[in-house]
Design a protein around this motif. Structure first.
Motif, PDB file in Angstrom:
ATOM      1  N   ARG A 184       5.777  11.120   0.606  1.00 32.30           N
ATOM      2  CA  ARG A 184       4.714  11.539   1.529  1.00 32.30           C
ATOM      3  C   ARG A 184       4.447  10.490   2.588  1.00 32.30           C
ATOM      4  NH1 ARG A 184      -0.207  13.861  -1.853  1.00 32.30           N
ATOM      5  NH2 ARG A 184      -1.168  12.974  -0.029  1.00 32.30           N
ATOM      6  N   SER A 185       4.582   9.217   2.218  1.00 31.64           N
ATOM      7  CA  SER A 185       4.297   8.166   3.193  1.00 31.64           C
ATOM      8  C   SER A 185       5.336   8.131   4.307  1.00 31.64           C
ATOM      9  CB  SER A 185       4.233   6.800   2.503  1.00 31.64           C
ATOM     10  OG  SER A 185       5.482   6.491   1.919  1.00 31.64           O
ATOM     11  N   ALA A 186       6.485   8.798   4.098  1.00 38.30           N
ATOM     12  CA  ALA A 186       7.510   8.826   5.135  1.00 38.30           C
ATOM     13  C   ALA A 186       7.236   9.905   6.176  1.00 38.30           C
ATOM     14  CB  ALA A 186       8.892   9.056   4.517  1.00 38.30           C
ATOM     15  N   ALA A 187       6.323  10.802   5.873  1.00 36.52           N
ATOM     16  CA  ALA A 187       5.992  11.868   6.823  1.00 36.52           C
ATOM     17  C   ALA A 187       5.291  11.260   8.032  1.00 36.52           C
ATOM     18  CB  ALA A 187       5.091  12.902   6.166  1.00 36.52           C
ATOM     19  N   PRO A 188       5.624  11.744   9.217  1.00 40.85           N
ATOM     20  CA  PRO A 188       4.961  11.202  10.410  1.00 40.85           C
ATOM     21  C   PRO A 188       3.470  11.491  10.363  1.00 40.85           C
ATOM     22  CG  PRO A 188       6.299  13.130  10.979  1.00 40.85           C
ATOM     23  CD  PRO A 188       6.544  12.822   9.520  1.00 40.85           C
ATOM     24  N   ARG A 189       2.708  10.554  10.860  1.00 38.08           N
ATOM     25  CA  ARG A 189       1.261  10.750  10.911  1.00 38.08           C
ATOM     26  C   ARG A 189       0.930  11.754  11.996  1.00 38.08           C
ATOM     27  NH1 ARG A 189      -1.841   5.236   9.625  1.00 38.08           N
ATOM     28  NH2 ARG A 189      -0.365   4.412   8.139  1.00 38.08           N
ATOM     29  N   LYS A 190      -0.051  12.576  11.704  1.00 38.24           N
ATOM     30  CA  LYS A 190      -0.500  13.546  12.699  1.00 38.24           C
ATOM     31  C   LYS A 190      -1.374  12.828  13.707  1.00 38.24           C
ATOM     32  CE  LYS A 190      -0.214  17.448   9.633  1.00 38.24           C
ATOM     33  NZ  LYS A 190      -0.895  18.230   8.653  1.00 38.24           N
ATOM     34  N   ARG A 191      -1.105  13.045  14.937  1.00 41.12           N
ATOM     35  CA  ARG A 191      -1.881  12.421  16.014  1.00 41.12           C
ATOM     36  C   ARG A 191      -3.018  13.363  16.390  1.00 41.12           C
ATOM     37  NH1 ARG A 191      -0.016   7.535  16.075  1.00 41.12           N
ATOM     38  NH2 ARG A 191       2.191   7.290  16.393  1.00 41.12           N
ATOM     39  N   ARG A 192      -4.175  12.765  16.603  1.00 43.59           N
ATOM     40  CA  ARG A 192      -5.320  13.545  17.072  1.00 43.59           C
ATOM     41  C   ARG A 192      -5.144  13.773  18.561  1.00 43.59           C
ATOM     42  NH1 ARG A 192     -10.134  10.269  14.112  1.00 43.59           N
ATOM     43  NH2 ARG A 192      -9.549  10.834  12.002  1.00 43.59           N
ATOM     44  N   PRO A 193      -5.477  14.975  19.006  1.00 44.22           N
ATOM     45  CA  PRO A 193      -5.379  15.217  20.438  1.00 44.22           C
ATOM     46  C   PRO A 193      -6.402  14.343  21.180  1.00 44.22           C
ATOM     47  CG  PRO A 193      -6.248  17.168  19.296  1.00 44.22           C
ATOM     48  CD  PRO A 193      -5.915  16.134  18.263  1.00 44.22           C
ATOM     49  N   LYS A 194      -5.964  13.817  22.297  1.00 39.66           N
ATOM     50  CA  LYS A 194      -6.859  12.986  23.113  1.00 39.66           C
ATOM     51  C   LYS A 194      -7.777  13.879  23.917  1.00 39.66           C
ATOM     52  CE  LYS A 194      -3.741   9.111  23.532  1.00 39.66           C
ATOM     53  NZ  LYS A 194      -3.042   8.206  24.410  1.00 39.66           N
ATOM     54  N   ASP A 228       2.861   6.118  -2.641  1.00 40.03           N
ATOM     55  CA  ASP A 228       3.965   6.945  -3.129  1.00 40.03           C
ATOM     56  C   ASP A 228       3.933   7.065  -4.648  1.00 40.03           C
ATOM     57  OD1 ASP A 228       4.851   7.320  -0.551  1.00 40.03           O
ATOM     58  OD2 ASP A 228       6.489   5.870  -0.695  1.00 40.03           O
ATOM     59  N   GLY A 229       3.564   5.982  -5.323  1.00 32.89           N
ATOM     60  CA  GLY A 229       3.558   5.977  -6.781  1.00 32.89           C
ATOM     61  C   GLY A 229       2.502   6.870  -7.382  1.00 32.89           C
ATOM     62  N   VAL A 230       1.328   6.920  -6.767  1.00 34.47           N
ATOM     63  CA  VAL A 230       0.246   7.743  -7.318  1.00 34.47           C
ATOM     64  C   VAL A 230       0.091   9.062  -6.562  1.00 34.47           C
ATOM     65  CG1 VAL A 230      -1.032   5.770  -8.238  1.00 34.47           C
ATOM     66  CG2 VAL A 230      -1.572   6.620  -5.951  1.00 34.47           C
ATOM     67  N   VAL A 231       0.946   9.295  -5.577  1.00 35.05           N
ATOM     68  CA  VAL A 231       0.932  10.521  -4.778  1.00 35.05           C
ATOM     69  C   VAL A 231      -0.467  10.756  -4.221  1.00 35.05           C
ATOM     70  CG1 VAL A 231       1.646  12.934  -4.654  1.00 35.05           C
ATOM     71  CG2 VAL A 231       2.722  11.429  -6.334  1.00 35.05           C
ATOM     72  N   TYR A 232      -0.828   9.898  -3.295  1.00 35.48           N
ATOM     73  CA  TYR A 232      -2.156   9.924  -2.701  1.00 35.48           C
ATOM     74  C   TYR A 232      -2.012   9.640  -1.216  1.00 35.48           C
ATOM     75  CZ  TYR A 232      -7.245   9.566  -3.433  1.00 35.48           C
ATOM     76  OH  TYR A 232      -8.593   9.794  -3.453  1.00 35.48           O
ATOM     77  N   SER A 233      -2.927  10.135  -0.419  1.00 35.31           N
ATOM     78  CA  SER A 233      -2.838   9.921   1.027  1.00 35.31           C
ATOM     79  C   SER A 233      -3.078   8.454   1.367  1.00 35.31           C
ATOM     80  CB  SER A 233      -3.859  10.788   1.763  1.00 35.31           C
ATOM     81  OG  SER A 233      -5.169  10.284   1.548  1.00 35.31           O
ATOM     82  N   ARG A 234      -2.508   8.026   2.481  1.00 36.61           N
ATOM     83  CA  ARG A 234      -2.692   6.631   2.912  1.00 36.61           C
ATOM     84  C   ARG A 234      -4.156   6.329   3.179  1.00 36.61           C
ATOM     85  NH1 ARG A 234       2.704   6.808   6.529  1.00 36.61           N
ATOM     86  NH2 ARG A 234       1.795   8.786   7.078  1.00 36.61           N
ATOM     87  N   SER A 235      -4.849   7.237   3.850  1.00 37.55           N
ATOM     88  CA  SER A 235      -6.251   6.972   4.176  1.00 37.55           C
ATOM     89  C   SER A 235      -7.107   6.953   2.914  1.00 37.55           C
ATOM     90  CB  SER A 235      -6.778   7.994   5.177  1.00 37.55           C
ATOM     91  OG  SER A 235      -6.734   9.296   4.626  1.00 37.55           O
ATOM     92  N   GLY A 236      -6.849   7.875   1.997  1.00 32.93           N
ATOM     93  CA  GLY A 236      -7.593   7.897   0.741  1.00 32.93           C
ATOM     94  C   GLY A 236      -7.332   6.650  -0.084  1.00 32.93           C
ATOM     95  N   LEU A 237      -6.084   6.202  -0.074  1.00 24.84           N
ATOM     96  CA  LEU A 237      -5.737   4.996  -0.815  1.00 24.84           C
ATOM     97  C   LEU A 237      -6.421   3.774  -0.213  1.00 24.84           C
ATOM     98  CD1 LEU A 237      -4.004   3.721  -3.082  1.00 24.84           C
ATOM     99  CD2 LEU A 237      -2.315   3.281  -1.315  1.00 24.84           C
ATOM    100  N   MET A 297       0.843  -1.195   0.000  1.00 26.15           N
ATOM    101  CA  MET A 297       0.000   0.000   0.000  1.00 26.15           C
ATOM    102  C   MET A 297       0.882   1.250   0.000  1.00 26.15           C
ATOM    103  SD  MET A 297      -3.290  -0.745  -0.055  1.00 26.15           S
ATOM    104  CE  MET A 297      -4.239   0.490   0.827  1.00 26.15           C
ATOM    105  N   THR A 298       2.005   1.219   0.711  1.00 23.99           N
ATOM    106  CA  THR A 298       2.916   2.365   0.750  1.00 23.99           C
ATOM    107  C   THR A 298       3.499   2.631  -0.629  1.00 23.99           C
ATOM    108  OG1 THR A 298       3.434   2.009   3.067  1.00 23.99           O
ATOM    109  CG2 THR A 298       5.037   3.271   1.795  1.00 23.99           C
ATOM    110  N   GLN A 299       3.910   1.578  -1.341  1.00 25.10           N
ATOM    111  CA  GLN A 299       4.432   1.765  -2.692  1.00 25.10           C
ATOM    112  C   GLN A 299       3.373   2.370  -3.601  1.00 25.10           C
ATOM    113  OE1 GLN A 299       5.599  -2.381  -3.120  1.00 25.10           O
ATOM    114  NE2 GLN A 299       7.750  -1.777  -3.378  1.00 25.10           N
ATOM    115  N   LEU A 300       2.143   1.905  -3.471  1.00 23.65           N
ATOM    116  CA  LEU A 300       1.058   2.469  -4.281  1.00 23.65           C
ATOM    117  C   LEU A 300       0.816   3.937  -3.935  1.00 23.65           C
ATOM    118  CD1 LEU A 300      -1.558  -0.412  -4.429  1.00 23.65           C
ATOM    119  CD2 LEU A 300      -0.339   0.607  -6.354  1.00 23.65           C
TER     120      LEU A 300
END
Length: 167
Positions: free
Chosen positions: A155-165, A65-74, A60-63
């Motif tokens: 983009r997939s190497a960028a740290p994920r943003k954490r939601r505040p608890k 990065d290849g199509v330049v799309y967010s992980r959640s959207g992918l 999924m990460t390769q995909l």
């Protein structure tokens, strides 16, 4: 303080906006064509294309990065493609964190059915207006631009943003 618009010269700004407009016009036509010919979104067509061109399953990460799309959207788009029987997803035997994606025979068949219309739209919208020299120059320029952009971490190497608890 310098006005941010002054940071790009008139030639740079003009080129930037012409590039954006051309890309938007091309993408719009392609989106309409892949929807009409295959019931696919533009990103779904890109995903199937990446998988058709791969020599085996992709993560999924390769995909992403290849199509330049967010992980959640992918993940959402892959779920739709999987539900339609066009791809399969399975855990990677080599990395428990990775999910492998493969194209099915139905996905391959659909991609190849939609591809001729895609080629026709791309040729009409982009390549018909270019000479052979133009095409060489554009290919060289866009390869340099892409390679420069790809030199940045994916983009997939960028740290994920954490939601505040919520306490």
């Amino acid at each position: 303080m310098t006005d941010p618009v002054e940071r790009l010269g008139p030639q740079e700004l003009g080129t930037y906006f012409v590039l954006l407009e051309a890309l938007s016009l091309l993408q719009h036509q392609v989106e309409q064509q892949v929807q009409a010919d295959g019931g696919l979104s533009y990103i779904q067509f890109q995903l199937l294309g990446r998988l058709v061109g791969a020599e085996g399953p992709l993560t999924m990460t390769q995909l992403a990065d290849g199509v330049v799309y967010s992980r959640s959207g992918l993940t959402y788009q892959a779920g739709l493609l999987e539900k339609a029987g066009l791809i399969t997803r399975a855990p990677s035997p080599d990395d428990e964190r990775a999910t492998l994606v493969s194209i099915t025979d139905a996905g391959r068949e659909l991609f190849h059915r939609v591809l001729p219309g895609h080629v026709e739209v791309t040729r009409r919208m982009l390549f018909d207006s270019l000479t052979a020299d133009d095409l060489d120059h554009l290919g060289d320029i866009m390869t340099r631009v892409r390679d420069h952009m790809r030199a940045q971490p994916p983009r997939s190497a960028a740290p994920r943003k954490r939601r505040p608890k919520n306490n």
